[in-house]
Structures are given as C-alpha cells and as structure tokens.
Design a protein around this motif. Structure first.
Motif, PDB file in Angstrom:
ATOM      1  N   ASN A  78       0.835  -1.209   0.000  1.00 28.68           N
ATOM      2  CA  ASN A  78       0.000   0.000   0.000  1.00 28.68           C
ATOM      3  C   ASN A  78       0.871   1.263   0.000  1.00 28.68           C
ATOM      4  N   TYR A  87      -2.846   3.736 -12.558  1.00 24.64           N
ATOM      5  CA  TYR A  87      -4.194   3.235 -12.845  1.00 24.64           C
ATOM      6  C   TYR A  87      -4.849   3.932 -14.035  1.00 24.64           C
ATOM      7  N   SER A 136      -5.842  -5.673   7.864  1.00 25.94           N
ATOM      8  CA  SER A 136      -6.667  -4.470   7.777  1.00 25.94           C
ATOM      9  C   SER A 136      -5.820  -3.274   7.319  1.00 25.94           C
ATOM     10  N   GLY A 137      -6.318  -2.581   6.316  1.00 25.65           N
ATOM     11  CA  GLY A 137      -5.605  -1.401   5.809  1.00 25.65           C
ATOM     12  C   GLY A 137      -4.613  -1.732   4.707  1.00 25.65           C
ATOM     13  N   GLY A 139      -5.179  -2.701   1.687  1.00 25.46           N
ATOM     14  CA  GLY A 139      -5.593  -2.186   0.379  1.00 25.46           C
ATOM     15  C   GLY A 139      -6.490  -3.151  -0.388  1.00 25.46           C
ATOM     16  N   LYS A 140      -7.203  -4.004   0.321  1.00 26.26           N
ATOM     17  CA  LYS A 140      -8.067  -4.997  -0.348  1.00 26.26           C
ATOM     18  C   LYS A 140      -9.231  -4.314  -1.077  1.00 26.26           C
ATOM     19  N   THR A 141      -9.865  -3.353  -0.396  1.00 25.96           N
ATOM     20  CA  THR A 141     -11.001  -2.660  -1.001  1.00 25.96           C
ATOM     21  C   THR A 141     -10.531  -1.903  -2.246  1.00 25.96           C
ATOM     22  N   TRP A 142      -9.389  -1.253  -2.114  1.00 27.73           N
ATOM     23  CA  TRP A 142      -8.803  -0.508  -3.229  1.00 27.73           C
ATOM     24  C   TRP A 142      -8.567  -1.440  -4.409  1.00 27.73           C
ATOM     25  N   ASN A 192      -7.369   1.771  10.112  1.00 27.39           N
ATOM     26  CA  ASN A 192      -7.949   2.245   8.863  1.00 27.39           C
ATOM     27  C   ASN A 192      -9.197   3.078   9.186  1.00 27.39           C
ATOM     28  N   SER A 195     -12.511   1.163   7.607  1.00 31.74           N
ATOM     29  CA  SER A 195     -12.231  -0.271   7.594  1.00 31.74           C
ATOM     30  C   SER A 195     -13.510  -1.070   7.344  1.00 31.74           C
ATOM     31  N   SER A 196     -13.462  -1.988   6.377  1.00 33.71           N
ATOM     32  CA  SER A 196     -14.629  -2.847   6.114  1.00 33.71           C
ATOM     33  C   SER A 196     -14.689  -3.886   7.233  1.00 33.71           C
TER      34      SER A 196
END
Ligand code: ATP
Length: 256
Positions: A78, A87, A136-137, A139-142, A192, A195-196
C-alpha cells in the motif's frame, strides 16, 4: 514407547557450519542493495528468508514500485498516497492488448487480464476467482475497485453500444452500492479510517462473447459486536454518525 524420529540427527559441528554458510548467503544477497529493487518476482529471492523478502519489497517500495510477483500470486504494498500513473486507462489497455501480460511489470491489471483470458480460453476451470487478502488497511477494497474498473473497461462490448451501456450500468450500480454498504459495514479503526468490518464476495458474469452481463455482491461475517462495543479510540459503524449528523442538521436533539 518408540521415540519419534524427526529425520537424521546432524553433527553439531556440521550444523554450525551450515548455519554459518547460510548466514553468509543472506549477507551476500543483501550486499547487492542497488539491485534488490530489480527483483520483480519473489521466487528470484535467494535464500528465501523473512529478511531477504522484506528487504526486496522495501527496496522496490523506495523506488515507488508497489507490485511484485510471488510466483503466480501478486504482492501489493500500500503506497498510502494516490499514484495516478498506476491506474490510467491507457495502462489498462496496454495490459489488455499485450501478447503476454505476465511479462510486463507486475501489476493488478496483469492478474486481472490473465484471469479474463483464462475464462476466454474455455479450459476448465472456466469460473475464475481472484482472492484479495491481507491485514486491515492493506488495500483490499482498493484492489477490488481496481479489478472492477478493469473489467468494466475491458469487458464492455466495443461493437454494440447497448453492450457498453449495460457494462456502464453494472459498474455504476456496483460502485454506487459502495457508500450504502460502507455506511452499514465500515467503521473507523486504529488501522484504517474506513475499515470494512465484513467480507465481500463479488461475482461478475460474462456472456459467451466475454462481455459483462451482470454482477452480484454477497456480504458475510459482519462484525456485529461493534454495535455494542468499540475498542478505545475506535468508532461504531459510520451509519450511526451519519444519522446523528442529519438529526443535528434538522435541529432534532432527542430521538426515542
Ligand atoms: N494502491 C493504492 N494506491 C493508493 N492508495 C491506496 C492503495 N491501496 C490502498 N490505499 C489506501 O489505503 C487505505 C486503506 O485501504 P483499504 O481500505 O483498501 O484497505 P483494506 O485492506 O480494505 O482494509 P480493511 O480490511 O480494514 O477494510 C485507503 O485509504 C486507500 O485509499
């Protein structure tokens, strides 16, 4: 009772010698510091130890390289800052049109493209999965968003305007559902701010022409205990603060 045997016992002198030669190997590998960032696949790290792997990732991070292969997996570090050049739509196209995307620089688009081609080849297993994991944090969601964007771009029908409309609609729906899901399932934690606190299983369906036709999201393992208890300096799910903020805006100070 028979004694458990864990392989042949080594002479302590030989063992010490082996340990020393291993340490020398690690030292020799790390002494080539200027070249560490060039290792784009962790399988090239030799000898493999926690230190050598981390030093390699650190060297790459220092020169702003955030993706590294580990065989057929991809390690993403990350950057904690927007790196727009990574990107760009042109880059997506480059990976999508490359003869062998895996031979380009390690990137999430290479993984996305390879998976897409695996589906296209119709060789079992036709259903492909990408597992995005990390602490956590990390960068999975990203990363999931990058994958969605990639498929929304490459899996849109270029010949039929109706097809690209469908993809745009699917992409918009999935991305638009994020604020709602995040309101009820995300919270500020020490690691995060967003955080999800639940897992997500996103499915994308393609038709025989490899065009995106539908998508679904299943959620699981919501951290329900957070409603009643939050660790010090952590918060409840965003929705509670959003409701309170709205009530304050409306001048309502008490709710029953
Ligand atoms: N490749 C990236 N480039 C820029 N910023 C990133 C990247 N990956 C992650 N981030 C940033 O790092 C932060 C944490 O990322 P993210 O929310 O994706 O983590 P996560 O693994 O989903 O965490 P959690 O498990 O807590 O939900 C976000 O603010 C995001 O903007």
């Amino acid at each position: 009772m028979p004694k458990q045997v864990n392989g042949p016992k080594r002479d302590p002198a030989i063992q010490n010698e082996l340990n020393d030669s291993f340490k020398e190997e690690v030292k020799a590998f790390l002494s080539d510091e200027d070249k560490l960032h060039l290792l784009d696949d962790l399988t090239k790290v030799n000898p493999v130890t926690t230190t050598t792997v981390l030093k390699c990732l650190q060297a790459r991070y220092t020169v702003d390289v955030f993706y590294t292969y580990a065989g057929c997996s991809l390690v993403a570090v990350n950057p904690f800052q927007p790196i727009c050049r990574l990107y760009l739509p042109e880059l997506m196209k480059e990976y999508h049109t490359a003869l062998r995307p895996q031979e380009l620089k390690p990137h999430i688009f290479a993984m996305a493209e390879q998976t897409y081609r695996n589906v296209e080849s119709q060789i079992e297993p036709i259903n492909q999965s990408i597992i995005v994991s990390g602490e956590s944090g990390a960068g999975k969601t990203w990363t999931s968003r990058c994958l969605m964007k990639f498929y929304a771009t490459v899996a849109a029908s270029s010949t039929s305007p109706k097809g690209s409309e469908t993809v745009e609609r699917i992409e918009k729906r999935v991305l638009d559902s994020n604020p709602v899901m995040e309101a009820f399932g995300n919270a500020c934690t020490l690691r995060n701010n967003n955080s999800s606190r639940f897992g997500k299983y996103i499915q994308l369906q393609l038709n025989r022409s490899q065009h995106l036709t539908s998508a679904s999201i299943q959620t699981f393992l919501l951290e329900k205990t957070r409603v009643a208890y939050q660790a010090p300096r952590e918060r409840n799910f965003h929705i509670f603060y959003q409701v309170c903020a709205r009530l304050i805006n409306l001048g309502i100070s008490k709710v029953h």
